[in-house]
Design a protein around this motif. Structure first.
Motif, mmCIF file in Angstrom:
data_model
loop_
_atom_site.group_PDB
_atom_site.id
_atom_site.type_symbol
_atom_site.label_atom_id
_atom_site.label_comp_id
_atom_site.label_asym_id
_atom_site.label_seq_id
_atom_site.Cartn_x
_atom_site.Cartn_y
_atom_site.Cartn_z
ATOM 1 N N TYR A 132 7.902 6.434 8.627
ATOM 2 C CA TYR A 132 7.451 6.977 7.350
ATOM 3 C C TYR A 132 7.846 6.072 6.183
ATOM 4 C CZ TYR A 132 5.462 11.274 5.379
ATOM 5 O OH TYR A 132 4.634 12.188 4.818
ATOM 6 N N ALA A 133 9.073 5.553 6.213
ATOM 7 C CA ALA A 133 9.548 4.696 5.128
ATOM 8 C C ALA A 133 8.688 3.439 4.989
ATOM 9 C CB ALA A 133 11.004 4.312 5.347
ATOM 10 N N LEU A 134 8.182 2.919 6.099
ATOM 11 C CA LEU A 134 7.328 1.722 6.029
ATOM 12 C C LEU A 134 5.963 2.041 5.443
ATOM 13 C CD1 LEU A 134 8.219 -0.171 9.319
ATOM 14 C CD2 LEU A 134 8.920 -0.688 6.974
ATOM 15 N N TRP A 135 5.448 3.247 5.712
ATOM 16 C CA TRP A 135 4.198 3.667 5.072
ATOM 17 C C TRP A 135 4.389 3.711 3.561
ATOM 18 C CZ3 TRP A 135 -0.255 3.520 7.424
ATOM 19 C CH2 TRP A 135 -0.340 3.767 8.791
ATOM 20 N N SER A 136 5.514 4.272 3.142
ATOM 21 C CA SER A 136 5.808 4.358 1.721
ATOM 22 C C SER A 136 5.970 2.962 1.122
ATOM 23 C CB SER A 136 7.082 5.180 1.504
ATOM 24 O OG SER A 136 7.326 5.363 0.130
ATOM 25 N N LEU A 137 6.660 2.097 1.813
ATOM 26 C CA LEU A 137 6.834 0.717 1.364
ATOM 27 C C LEU A 137 5.476 0.043 1.166
ATOM 28 C CD1 LEU A 137 9.075 -1.733 1.167
ATOM 29 C CD2 LEU A 137 8.059 -2.325 3.333
ATOM 30 N N ALA A 138 4.596 0.211 2.132
ATOM 31 C CA ALA A 138 3.258 -0.393 2.039
ATOM 32 C C ALA A 138 2.492 0.138 0.832
ATOM 33 C CB ALA A 138 2.471 -0.138 3.322
ATOM 34 N N LEU A 139 2.583 1.438 0.583
ATOM 35 C CA LEU A 139 1.879 1.998 -0.573
ATOM 36 C C LEU A 139 2.459 1.469 -1.880
ATOM 37 C CD1 LEU A 139 -0.297 3.733 -1.812
ATOM 38 C CD2 LEU A 139 1.231 5.708 -1.574
ATOM 39 N N PHE A 140 3.776 1.346 -1.965
ATOM 40 C CA PHE A 140 4.369 0.792 -3.180
ATOM 41 C C PHE A 140 3.901 -0.649 -3.409
ATOM 42 C CE2 PHE A 140 7.825 4.117 -2.938
ATOM 43 C CZ PHE A 140 7.550 4.693 -4.177
ATOM 44 N N VAL A 141 3.769 -1.431 -2.348
ATOM 45 C CA VAL A 141 3.265 -2.805 -2.485
ATOM 46 C C VAL A 141 1.822 -2.786 -2.991
ATOM 47 C CG1 VAL A 141 2.620 -4.890 -1.194
ATOM 48 C CG2 VAL A 141 4.845 -3.816 -0.793
ATOM 49 N N ILE A 142 1.005 -1.914 -2.434
ATOM 50 C CA ILE A 142 -0.390 -1.792 -2.882
ATOM 51 C C ILE A 142 -0.440 -1.394 -4.358
ATOM 52 C CG2 ILE A 142 -2.481 -0.378 -2.631
ATOM 53 C CD1 ILE A 142 -1.789 -0.341 0.434
ATOM 54 N N LEU A 143 0.385 -0.429 -4.752
ATOM 55 C CA LEU A 143 0.413 0.009 -6.147
ATOM 56 C C LEU A 143 0.827 -1.135 -7.070
ATOM 57 C CD1 LEU A 143 2.110 3.499 -5.730
ATOM 58 C CD2 LEU A 143 -0.311 3.050 -6.186
#
Length: 161
Positions: A135-146
């Motif tokens: 889950y933390a990596l999904w969140s990390l990926a979204l923060f990078v996209i943002l």
């Protein structure tokens, strides 16, 4: 007329509020209790979303650029929080008294809005894969996209588009 930057900010807000919605469904429907670092990321998403909405609804060129810059900076904070959760906190027996725990309890949102910001698990217990990825990596990926969505808003040159 809506500019491209305003549309990007609105999309950023949608992604942020959507991420918090997914987290709440995971918690309340699929019984995945959050840790301190999880709820801190929720707070970052909500702050980015609010800032993006403010800039995304016609506050003028300066406000739009400032909103983009703040969204980019907060996205970097989210990257740091998600990375710390994944690489350090998830391997600790307890994330009690880590920065996220002290910050979230210190500002009072954990007790004021427990359904949204309540800390109900240790970071090790909150280490959950979704589609084989933590889950933390999904969140990390979204923060990078943002972050990469916010950059052109903050640094757009020339006349508004």
């Amino acid at each position: 007329m809506t500019t491209r930057s305003e549309r990007l900010l609105r999309l950023i807000a949608l992604f942020c509020f959507g991420a918090v919605g997914v987290a709440l469904v995971s918690q309340h429907v699929f019984d995945m209790p959050p840790c301190a670092w999880c709820v801190m990321q929720r707070l970052i998403y909500l702050v980015i979303g609010i800032i993006a909405l403010v800039g995304g609804f016609g506050g003028g060129r300066a406000l739009t650029r400032i909103s983009g810059a703040l969204a980019a900076l907060l996205s970097l904070a989210g990257v740091a929080a998600a990375w710390y959760q994944y690489s350090v906190a998830a391997n600790m027996l307890s994330c009690d008294q880590t920065f996220a725990d002290r910050f979230m309890t210190g500002i009072g949102v954990e007790s004021a809005i427990p359904w949204l910001f309540g800390i109900f698990a240790t970071c090790m217990d909150a280490k959950v894969p979704v589609l084989g990825i933590e889950y933390a990596l999904w969140s990390l990926a979204l923060f990078v996209i943002l972050f990469f969505m916010a950059l052109p808003v903050a640094f757009r040159r020339g006349r508004p588009q």
